[in-house]
Design an enzyme around this catalytic site. Structure first.
Site, short mmCIF file in Angstrom:
data_model
loop_
_atom_site.label_atom_id
_atom_site.label_comp_id
_atom_site.label_asym_id
_atom_site.label_seq_id
_atom_site.Cartn_x
_atom_site.Cartn_y
_atom_site.Cartn_z
N GLN A 163 -12.70 -13.50 -8.26
CA GLN A 163 -12.36 -14.28 -7.05
C GLN A 163 -13.50 -14.22 -6.03
O GLN A 163 -13.63 -15.11 -5.20
CB GLN A 163 -11.07 -13.73 -6.40
CG GLN A 163 -9.82 -14.01 -7.18
CD GLN A 163 -9.45 -12.85 -8.08
OE1 GLN A 163 -10.32 -12.14 -8.58
NE2 GLN A 163 -8.17 -12.66 -8.31
N LYS A 185 -6.45 -6.35 -3.84
CA LYS A 185 -7.09 -6.53 -5.15
C LYS A 185 -7.70 -5.23 -5.67
O LYS A 185 -8.30 -4.46 -4.92
CB LYS A 185 -8.17 -7.61 -5.01
CG LYS A 185 -8.94 -7.96 -6.24
CD LYS A 185 -8.08 -8.32 -7.43
CE LYS A 185 -7.08 -9.40 -7.13
NZ LYS A 185 -6.05 -9.55 -8.21
N ASP A 194 -2.29 -7.70 0.16
CA ASP A 194 -1.15 -8.34 -0.51
C ASP A 194 0.18 -7.81 0.01
O ASP A 194 1.18 -8.52 0.02
CB ASP A 194 -1.25 -8.17 -2.02
CG ASP A 194 -2.28 -9.14 -2.56
OD1 ASP A 194 -3.48 -8.80 -2.52
OD2 ASP A 194 -1.90 -10.27 -2.92
N ALA A 244 -2.20 -13.91 -1.09
CA ALA A 244 -0.84 -13.67 -0.59
C ALA A 244 -0.27 -14.79 0.30
O ALA A 244 0.81 -15.32 -0.01
CB ALA A 244 -0.81 -12.32 0.12
N ARG A 290 5.13 -13.54 -9.36
CA ARG A 290 4.16 -12.45 -9.18
C ARG A 290 4.82 -11.37 -8.31
O ARG A 290 5.53 -11.71 -7.35
CB ARG A 290 2.86 -12.94 -8.50
CG ARG A 290 1.98 -13.75 -9.44
CD ARG A 290 0.59 -13.99 -8.87
NE ARG A 290 -0.30 -12.87 -9.12
CZ ARG A 290 -1.56 -12.81 -8.66
NH1 ARG A 290 -2.03 -13.80 -7.90
NH2 ARG A 290 -2.33 -11.77 -8.93
O1 MRU Z 1 -4.78 -11.85 -7.54
P1 MRU Z 1 -5.06 -12.63 -6.30
O2 MRU Z 1 -6.27 -13.48 -6.39
O3 MRU Z 1 -3.85 -13.37 -5.79
O4 MRU Z 1 -5.37 -11.50 -5.21
C1 MRU Z 1 -5.74 -11.86 -3.92
C2 MRU Z 1 -6.04 -10.71 -3.06
O5 MRU Z 1 -5.98 -9.57 -3.46
C3 MRU Z 1 -6.33 -11.01 -1.62
O6 MRU Z 1 -7.24 -10.07 -1.09
C4 MRU Z 1 -5.02 -10.95 -0.82
O7 MRU Z 1 -4.03 -11.72 -1.42
C5 MRU Z 1 -5.21 -11.39 0.57
S1 MRU Z 1 -5.40 -13.12 0.64
C6 MRU Z 1 -5.63 -13.66 2.20
#
Ligand code: MRU
Length: 331
Positions: free
Chosen positions: A186, A238, A227, A57, A89
């Protein structure tokens, strides 16, 4: 963040302005290759966000702001640019927060400065999350994290991982369980890579392992990122975060959400109103990686004829959250 490459140890941010372009670490290739991706136009930037070359995010927010700077420098139609970047997104609130920030602060001629200030402030917010969150981590603890909420998901420092970095600096001895985080991995790709760079003791586990470890008393604390956080404290993060939160409550384990103020969408009444991204089913039916001859590609796992559902995020109701770690403190 410090990154060990074949040329030695370098100091990197996840994204930065260089030579009139937006530069960013190419995340789908990590941990197997360390490459820098360049965005020359705002459309390149929108594409990098939607294909997850840059993700997480706060990093998405900073990329959006730099994308607007690219548009302004090229004398593009800024409303159109904001529309294109804003459609890259849907879930991370930081993206919309950054577009609003750019609109409020751009006064003609200062586009790059606006984006640089946004990115610097964002990195500082994350460092402060680390300072406050580190207080929760004690000697001997086993801490679980999900997805990647590290430096790679932000401009620098991370959110959920920032407390780990500060605790490590303070000499606290702890161990991190890293959820693999299918389908994009991730956790096993990015969080494990970051923890290796930081020399933080960790173990990667399959997504369905944490419940069993919790029952055995092998997890003392959970810290995840976010997010988008609604006004009532519900958290979109996530996919798989909700499962871990419910399991944590059942096993009386504190469950913390680390996020900067740019992730809080206070005007939203509840998590039910948070748009949840649905991505291409091919991310679930197969996996990406490098083969033995060093070629990057996808392998098919599920039968090609089977339907797959790929929800990128879920919502954890506020009642499962022990506290929020922000740049202001732990609440
Ligand atoms: O799909 P992504 O990799 O963008 O999702 C990321 C996440 O869900 C993270 O936990 C969230 O963005 C926090 S990042 C500091």
């Amino acid at each position: 963040m410090k990154v060990k490459t074949s040329e030695g140890v370098g100091d990197y941010r996840t994204l930065w302005w260089g030579d009139g372009k937006l530069m960013m670490i190419d995340q789908p290739k990590i941990p197997h290759e360390f490459k820098i991706h360049e965005c020359k136009t705002y459309r390149d930037c929108a594409e990098a966000i939607s294909t997850m070359i840059v993700r997480g995010a706060p990093a998405i927010g900073a990329a959006a702001c730099y994308g607007m700077a690219l548009a302004a420098e090229a004398k593009e139609d800024l409303e159109k640019a904001a529309e294109v970047i804003g459609s890259s997104r849907p879930t991370a609130y930081d993206l919309f927060h950054a577009l609003e920030y750019f609109k409020e602060n751009f006064s003609g001629g200062n586009a790059v400065d606006v984006a640089e200030t946004y990115a610097n402030d964002s990195a500082e917010r994350c460092r402060m999350i680390g300072v406050h969150g580190a207080e929760l981590i004690k000697d001997g603890m086993n801490v679980l994290t999900h997805c990647n909420a590290g430096a790679l998901a932000t401009v620098d420092w991370g959110t959920a991982l920032a407390p780990f970095r500060i605790a490590k600096e303070k000499g606290v001895k702890f161990h991190v369980w890293v959820d693999e985080t299918r389908p994009r991995c991730q956790g096993s790709r990015l969080t494990a890579w970051e923890l290796l760079q930081e020399v933080i003791d960790h173990t990667v586990i399959a997504d369905n392992t944490a419940g069993s470890l919790m029952r055995q008393g092998k997890i003392d604390l959970v810290i995840v990122g976010a997010d988008r956080i609604a006004g009532n404290g519900d958290v979109a993060n996530k996919i798989g975060t909700y499962t871990k939160a419910v399991l944590a409550k059942e096993n009386k384990i504190p469950f913390y959400v680390a996020a900067p103020s740019s992730t809080f969408h206070n005007e939203l009444e509840s998590g039910a109103q948070i748009p949840i991204e649905e991505r291409n089913p091919s991310e679930v039916s197969g996996m990406w990686g490098f083969n033995k001859s060093g070629k990057f590609g996808r392998i098919q796992i599920a039968p090609a004829e089977s339907k797959c559902l790929n929800l990128a995020f879920d919502v954890t109701p506020a009642k499962y959250v022990t506290g929020y770690i922000t740049e202001e403190g732990v609440d």
